[in-house]
Scaffold this motif. Structure first.
Motif, PDB file in Angstrom:
ATOM      1  N   THR A 179       9.700  15.009   9.165  1.00 28.93           N
ATOM      2  CA  THR A 179       9.751  13.672   9.754  1.00 28.93           C
ATOM      3  C   THR A 179      10.216  13.775  11.205  1.00 28.93           C
ATOM      4  O   THR A 179      11.184  14.486  11.497  1.00 28.93           O
ATOM      5  N   TYR A 180       9.538  13.072  12.105  1.00 30.78           N
ATOM      6  CA  TYR A 180       9.925  13.057  13.523  1.00 30.78           C
ATOM      7  C   TYR A 180      10.414  11.668  13.925  1.00 30.78           C
ATOM      8  O   TYR A 180       9.790  10.660  13.613  1.00 30.78           O
ATOM      9  N   ASP A 181      11.542  11.629  14.655  1.00 29.24           N
ATOM     10  CA  ASP A 181      12.055  10.401  15.267  1.00 29.24           C
ATOM     11  C   ASP A 181      12.352  10.784  16.712  1.00 29.24           C
ATOM     12  O   ASP A 181      13.398  11.368  17.009  1.00 29.24           O
ATOM     13  N   ILE A 182      11.430  10.471  17.649  1.00 28.89           N
ATOM     14  CA  ILE A 182      11.514  11.111  18.969  1.00 28.89           C
ATOM     15  C   ILE A 182      11.770  10.167  20.139  1.00 28.89           C
ATOM     16  O   ILE A 182      11.922  10.641  21.272  1.00 28.89           O
ATOM     17  N   PHE A 183      11.849   8.857  19.907  1.00 28.15           N
ATOM     18  CA  PHE A 183      12.035   7.946  21.032  1.00 28.15           C
ATOM     19  C   PHE A 183      13.440   7.338  21.024  1.00 28.15           C
ATOM     20  O   PHE A 183      14.008   7.040  19.967  1.00 28.15           O
ATOM     21  N   SER A 184      13.995   7.145  22.218  1.00 27.74           N
ATOM     22  CA  SER A 184      15.378   6.664  22.372  1.00 27.74           C
ATOM     23  C   SER A 184      15.529   5.216  21.923  1.00 27.74           C
ATOM     24  O   SER A 184      14.589   4.429  22.004  1.00 27.74           O
ATOM     25  N   ARG A 185      16.725   4.891  21.456  1.00 29.19           N
ATOM     26  CA  ARG A 185      17.069   3.496  21.163  1.00 29.19           C
ATOM     27  C   ARG A 185      18.591   3.388  21.060  1.00 29.19           C
ATOM     28  O   ARG A 185      19.293   4.403  20.983  1.00 29.19           O
ATOM     29  N   LYS A 186      19.079   2.198  21.024  1.00 33.93           N
ATOM     30  CA  LYS A 186      20.517   1.939  20.964  1.00 33.93           C
ATOM     31  C   LYS A 186      21.120   2.524  19.687  1.00 33.93           C
ATOM     32  O   LYS A 186      20.523   2.448  18.615  1.00 33.93           O
TER      33      LYS A 186
END
Length: 502
Positions: free
Chosen positions: A264-271
């Motif tokens: 699983t990939y989680d690659i974008f920034s967020r708070k």
């Protein structure tokens, strides 16, 4: 052996749950019971029946593989059966570490009163022509120093020191090295070896400072900028929407098909998401997850290659061999990840985005980054010194930092507070950073051994065969041997920095 294997499966279920909770904390900033999960691990480890079972197998006359399984089980359960005081300290350490990791994961830097992400700071450091603005961005990272101290960072260091002494070790550094099956003396010659290359390192930094800055000194806030000047292509805008297909095609060249793995990939920034890059091997061979933070720049593929290397390593381990998998050195894990991350500047990977016009600049940046990476040894030894000095305040940490970097590299102290706490390893993974550098030493050894064996100059000449070599000679057997033993088994020699430096 089945009873011991069943015990390891039960523990694996508990630790898998803990890993899933950590994934949630690092990706969205919520804690859904990490402390309670740690308590369950502790209860399992402290169960006398489990300890007696391990001791029973440790005393048996076993074949080499089962003997290694029993040794690994003994190594991880033994610390829980020395004293109640140690167990209580261990829980305090995990509780405080979890509290501080929450601070680290949710903290956001500010620049000129505006909240900025770590990715944005990196882009300023890479692209900003104004040196003073780069300097301001660099020192924005020190904003977390006091917050971490106020939350109990020094308390955490002292708890770890107390634990190591009560355990019976010289200090926490020696304690961690022993737990990781490394010789406590493995770093003894590093400073002397490093000194032989400091003049070359500093002269090259001076050369680039004169070339790109019109001065004779490269400062930390200049490094990313100069790298961007050496190789402007690394800062090219690329679109990450098809990142998976790019990675899949690349790894197929080594005979590795990402489609067969549950990554699983989680690659974008967020708070409230951690701003670092991680692989969470939730369960080897079953579930691996990658956290990254990208903003459509080519160099960010380096993180994705590195973390995907971790994921592949996790899936190429036998999920049924839970005990042997626990014996895999972090150096091997980081070495394999670094090896694939290093292909960022190799034609095998960059031809997806560029033509051969970037060859010269990518070769130059690769050579300089390898030389300049010697400065990472400062991070390794700074981590050590935190546990070998009496630290009572933030100023004590700053003094330690400046003295160390002066001793190792001849650096002059900054007028500003040095950024250190933003590097999460000091808090969550102490005495771990050597795994990255030693992993790179291992990479160099693997490259040289493979190329010599096949009479070639580069892995790219025979990538499929290299993939087979990596799987059969390194990954599949990596839990069977302690790191130094495995290194010698592959190279024919003892571990040495010469593999990296020569």
């Amino acid at each position: 052996m089945e009873r011991l294997l069943n015990m390891s499966r039960e523990l694996d279920k508990i630790q898998t749950n803990l890993s899933k909770l950590a994934w949630v904390q690092y990706t969205v900033g919520y804690d859904f019971g990490i402390e309670e999960a740690h308590k369950k691990v502790n209860e399992f480890m402290q169960d006398k029946k489990n300890y007696e079972l391990v001791l029973e197998y440790k005393e048996k006359s076993l074949d080499p593989i089962n003997k290694r399984r029993a040794e690994i089980a003994y190594n991880y359960i033994k610390p829980y059966h020395l004293s109640n005081e140690l167990n209580e300290l261990n829980l305090k350490i995990k509780k405080k570490t979890n509290e501080l990791s929450m601070v680290l994961n949710t903290f956001r830097f500010k620049l000129d009163g505006k909240e900025v992400s770590s990715v944005e700071l990196t882009q300023i450091l890479s692209n900003e022509e104004n040196r003073e603005l780069r300097k301001k961005a660099y020192f924005a990272r020190n904003q977390i120093n006091k917050s971490l101290i106020d939350a109990g960072f020094i308390d955490l260091i002292n708890l770890r020191k107390e634990y190591a002494l009560l355990y019976g070790d010289k200090d926490f550094v020696e304690h961690k090295l022993k737990l990781n099956e490394l010789s406590p003396t493995i770093f003894d010659g590093w400073k002397d070896e490093l000194k032989l290359h400091i003049d070359k390192l500093n002269n090259k930094r001076k050369e680039y400072a004169e070339r790109f800055l019109n001065c004779d000194e490269m400062m930390p806030w200049d490094e990313d900028y100069i790298l961007a000047k050496i190789a402007p292509a690394q800062n090219s805008t690329v679109y990450m929407s098809n990142y998976y297909e790019v990675l899949r095609k690349f790894f197929l060249k080594f005979g590795v098909d990402l489609d067969k793995f549950n990554i699983t990939y989680d690659i974008f920034s967020r708070k409230n998401k951690s701003e670092w890059g991680y692989n969470f091997p939730i369960q080897n061979g079953v579930d691996s997850r990658i956290l990254a933070n990208v903003k459509n720049k080519y160099h960010e593929y380096g993180v994705l290659l590195h973390e995907t290397g971790h994921g592949i390593h996790s899936f190429l381990l036998d999920p049924e061999e839970i005990l042997l998998n626990d014996g895999v050195s972090g150096i091997i894990s980081e070495g394999i990840a670094n090896l694939f991350g290093g292909f960022l500047y190799d034609e095998m990977f960059y031809k997806n985005f560029f033509d051969n016009s970037v060859e010269k600049e990518f070769k130059e940046i690769g050579e300089f980054k390898k030389l300049n990476y010697l400065r990472f040894i400062g991070n390794i030894f700074f981590d050590h010194e935190l546990y070998r000095n009496d630290i009572k305040s933030l100023d004590d940490i700053y003094d330690l930092y400046f003295n160390l970097y002066k001793d190792l590299f001849g650096d002059k102290p900054f007028e500003e507070e040095p950024p250190f706490a933003y590097r999460i390893h000091y808090t969550t993974h102490p005495i771990y950073m050597h795994n990255y550098f030693m992993g790179d030493v291992t990479c160099e050894m693997l490259r040289k051994v493979f190329c010599q064996k096949h009479g070639i100059k580069s892995i790219s000449e025979k990538p499929m065969e290299f993939g087979e070599f990596l799987i059969s000679d390194v990954i599949k057997v990596s839990g069977l041997y302690k790191y130094e033993e495995l290194f010698k088994r592959i190279s024919g020699e003892e571990f040495s920095l010469k593999w990296y430096l020569e």
